[in-house]
Design an enzyme around this catalytic site. Structure first.
Site, PDB file in Angstrom:
ATOM      1  N   GLY A  52       0.770  -1.241   0.000  1.00  0.00           N
ATOM      2  CA  GLY A  52       0.000   0.000   0.000  1.00  0.00           C
ATOM      3  C   GLY A  52       0.797   1.285   0.000  1.00  0.00           C
ATOM      4  CD  GLU A 107       2.051   0.653   7.157  1.00  0.00           C
ATOM      5  OE1 GLU A 107       1.411   0.741   6.089  1.00  0.00           O
ATOM      6  OE2 GLU A 107       2.053  -0.386   7.837  1.00  0.00           O
ATOM      7  CG  ASP A 108      -1.147   1.598   3.259  1.00  0.00           C
ATOM      8  OD1 ASP A 108      -0.771   1.309   4.409  1.00  0.00           O
ATOM      9  OD2 ASP A 108      -1.739   0.768   2.532  1.00  0.00           O
ATOM     10  CG  ASP A 111      -7.665  -0.266  10.468  1.00  0.00           C
ATOM     11  OD1 ASP A 111      -8.497   0.596  10.746  1.00  0.00           O
ATOM     12  OD2 ASP A 111      -7.970  -1.458  10.314  1.00  0.00           O
ATOM     13  CE  LYS A 139      -9.614   2.907   8.131  1.00  0.00           C
ATOM     14  NZ  LYS A 139      -9.971   1.506   7.816  1.00  0.00           N
ATOM     15  CB  VAL A 161     -10.022   4.717   2.707  1.00  0.00           C
ATOM     16  CG1 VAL A 161     -10.971   5.627   3.459  1.00  0.00           C
ATOM     17  CG2 VAL A 161      -8.887   4.283   3.609  1.00  0.00           C
ATOM     18  CG  ASP A 167      -5.868  -3.864  -1.419  1.00  0.00           C
ATOM     19  OD1 ASP A 167      -5.485  -3.412  -0.320  1.00  0.00           O
ATOM     20  OD2 ASP A 167      -6.318  -5.015  -1.559  1.00  0.00           O
ATOM     21  NE  ARG A 173      -2.357  -2.993  -4.167  1.00  0.00           N
ATOM     22  CZ  ARG A 173      -2.388  -3.244  -2.858  1.00  0.00           C
ATOM     23  NH1 ARG A 173      -2.290  -2.265  -2.001  1.00  0.00           N
ATOM     24  NH2 ARG A 173      -2.500  -4.483  -2.415  1.00  0.00           N
TER      25      ARG A 173
HETATM   26  P1  IMP Z   1      -3.181  -2.206  10.760  1.00  0.00           P
HETATM   27  O1  IMP Z   1      -2.123  -3.225  11.067  1.00  0.00           O
HETATM   28  O2  IMP Z   1      -4.546  -2.656  11.251  1.00  0.00           O
HETATM   29  O3  IMP Z   1      -2.826  -0.815  11.281  1.00  0.00           O
HETATM   30  O4  IMP Z   1      -3.382  -2.115   9.208  1.00  0.00           O
HETATM   31  C1  IMP Z   1      -2.355  -1.933   8.374  1.00  0.00           C
HETATM   32  C2  IMP Z   1      -2.632  -2.345   6.953  1.00  0.00           C
HETATM   33  O5  IMP Z   1      -3.976  -2.794   6.675  1.00  0.00           O
HETATM   34  C3  IMP Z   1      -2.434  -1.154   6.088  1.00  0.00           C
HETATM   35  O6  IMP Z   1      -1.064  -0.978   5.781  1.00  0.00           O
HETATM   36  C4  IMP Z   1      -3.293  -1.486   4.882  1.00  0.00           C
HETATM   37  O7  IMP Z   1      -2.556  -2.289   3.978  1.00  0.00           O
HETATM   38  C5  IMP Z   1      -4.439  -2.285   5.438  1.00  0.00           C
HETATM   39  N1  IMP Z   1      -5.628  -1.425   5.685  1.00  0.00           N
HETATM   40  C6  IMP Z   1      -6.115  -0.987   6.852  1.00  0.00           C
HETATM   41  N2  IMP Z   1      -7.213  -0.226   6.698  1.00  0.00           N
HETATM   42  C7  IMP Z   1      -7.417  -0.152   5.364  1.00  0.00           C
HETATM   43  C8  IMP Z   1      -8.402   0.532   4.542  1.00  0.00           C
HETATM   44  O8  IMP Z   1      -9.316   1.249   5.007  1.00  0.00           O
HETATM   45  N3  IMP Z   1      -8.262   0.363   3.209  1.00  0.00           N
HETATM   46  C9  IMP Z   1      -7.270  -0.389   2.638  1.00  0.00           C
HETATM   47  N4  IMP Z   1      -6.338  -1.035   3.357  1.00  0.00           N
HETATM   48  C10 IMP Z   1      -6.407  -0.920   4.718  1.00  0.00           C
END
Ligand code: IMP
Length: 182
Positions: A52, A107-108, A111, A139, A161, A167, A173
């Site tokens: 991402g 990072e993209d 979450d 978020k 999103v 994606d 993407r």
């Molecule tokens: P985390 O480990 O829950 O913070 O999530 C990290 C990864 O989940 C990100 O780097 C994204 O690749 C994916 N991700 C989390 N939320 C979204 C979203 O809303 N859309 C797309 N990818 C997401």
């Protein structure tokens, strides 16, 4: 950069505009100026988190006015589900030697925060001189960690999103703006 390119043919009707291409670029210019001021002549290594983070990294480095190196790491993401499992694997390790070097992870989106928590633990074991985190999106209502995010593009509400690197089951993407799905 052109903001006239029409991508409506690949925007389904349940996608809603959240952050325009123009707003993204304006914010990246601000983040680039902050990184330039913080890392002037320190030659940081920016580590893009695949998949991402690739567009964010590519655009961000072009708003930075000091020398930077870059590398990529790939960790497993959600697969096709939209909730983090918390089980993270390294799919492509780092190539760069970050010992004693300033590092900015790019990072993209943050979450649950579990991915950056994993990266913080993993990368700090290599003893970088500094370890900072940049994310295009955050978020806050979902973040279960207390890791400090040093550069945040936009704080958003808890919506799924897509676009600008993010994606929807591996596609979309290439959208130039960010949309939420509803
Ligand atoms: P985390 O480990 O829950 O913070 O999530 C990290 C990864 O989940 C990100 O780097 C994204 O690749 C994916 N991700 C989390 N939320 C979204 C979203 O809303 N859309 C797309 N990818 C997401």
């Amino acid at each position: 950069m052109s903001i006239e390119f029409d991508q409506s043919a690949i925007v389904p009707s349940n996608y809603h505009p959240m952050i325009s291409e123009k707003k993204i670029q304006e914010r990246l210019e601000e983040l680039g100026a902050e990184i330039t001021a913080d890392f002037k002549d320190k030659r940081p290594i920016l580590i893009g988190v695949l998949n991402g983070g690739f567009i964010f990294l590519a655009d961000l480095i072009r708003y930075i006015n000091t020398d930077v190196e870059m590398d990529f790491i790939r960790i497993s993401s959600y697969g096709n589900a939209r909730e983090s499992s918390g089980h993270i694997k390294i799919l492509k390790p780092l190539s760069a030697d970050i010992k004693g070097r300033p590092v900015i992870v790019v990072e993209d989106i943050v979450d649950s925060g579990l991915s950056i928590q994993f990266l913080q633990n993993m990368l700090s074991a290599f003893s970088p001189s500094e370890l900072k985190f940049a994310t295009l999106l955050h978020k806050p209502s979902k973040n279960k960690t207390n890791i400090k995010l040093d550069y945040v593009g936009f704080e958003i509400e808890d919506k799924y999103v897509v676009g600008y690197g993010l994606d929807d089951e591996q596609v979309k993407r290439n959208l130039r703006s960010i949309y939420y799905i509803a």
